[in-house]
Design a protein around this motif. Structure first.
Motif, PDB file in Angstrom:
ATOM      1  N   ALA A  84       0.885  -1.230  -0.044  1.00  0.00           N
ATOM      2  CA  ALA A  84       0.065   0.216  -0.108  1.00  0.00           C
ATOM      3  C   ALA A  84       0.753   1.248   0.181  1.00  0.00           C
ATOM      4  O   ALA A  84       1.813   1.170   0.784  1.00  0.00           O
ATOM      5  N   TYR A  87      -3.681   5.525   1.904  1.00  0.00           N
ATOM      6  CA  TYR A  87      -5.119   4.848   2.443  1.00  0.00           C
ATOM      7  C   TYR A  87      -5.664   6.158   2.717  1.00  0.00           C
ATOM      8  O   TYR A  87      -5.090   6.945   3.596  1.00  0.00           O
ATOM      9  N   ILE A 114      -7.688   2.774  -1.274  1.00  0.00           N
ATOM     10  CA  ILE A 114      -6.266   2.785  -1.064  1.00  0.00           C
ATOM     11  C   ILE A 114      -5.538   2.578  -2.459  1.00  0.00           C
ATOM     12  O   ILE A 114      -6.262   2.208  -3.456  1.00  0.00           O
TER      13      ILE A 114
END
Length: 150
Positions: A84, A87, A114
């Motif tokens: 990731a 977010y 995300i």
């Protein structure tokens, strides 16, 4: 076992009338790391006696659920081999009546977005990660509020 602390401080200001309810609900919230935030009752609850620029308990609960879900989700996504990069969530808490004269934050809807580097999880894997994050979130496990990931 861990212990968490918060210091909440309120003081009646000169000219306010506590007995009649004409006093500011503004207060401070201090945490163990030295952070202090302005707190207040919600303007939806006490109207003009709220401090609009302060955070209210309902907002804090909504933010705590969102933050806990995010942190748990990121941990699980990393363990699953995903990367990731960002977010973002616009969490929405809803107040509702749970019995005559009793209200609660009955539902919090999370709207996570995300950004991934490399392969992103497919829809089914993403849903499984969110479900596992909800199951593992300490705050979600501590409340009766319905938490929904949209």
């Amino acid at each position: 076992m861990s212990t968490y602390t918060a210091d909440v401080t309120w003081t009646l200001k000169e000219g306010e009338d506590f007995a009649s309810g004409r006093y500011s609900r503004g207060h401070t919230l201090s945490f163990d790391a030295g952070m202090t935030l302005p707190g207040s009752a919600s303007p939806h609850v006490v109207g003009r006696w709220a401090v609009k620029e302060a955070v209210d308990p309902e907002e804090m609960l909504t933010a705590a659920l969102s933050s806990c879900h995010m942190l748990t989700f990121l941990h699980l996504a990393r363990q699953a081999g995903f990367r990731a990069m960002a977010y973002r969530d616009h969490a929405e808490g809803v107040m509702g009546e749970i019995a005559p004269g009793r209200q609660a934050v009955t539902r919090v809807t999370l709207h996570p977005r995300i950004e991934w580097s490399g392969p992103a999880p497919d829809a089914e894997s993403l849903a499984q990660l969110h479900h596992a994050a909800h199951e593992g979130c300490f705050i979600a496990n501590s409340v009766r509020t319905e938490v929904v990931v949209a």
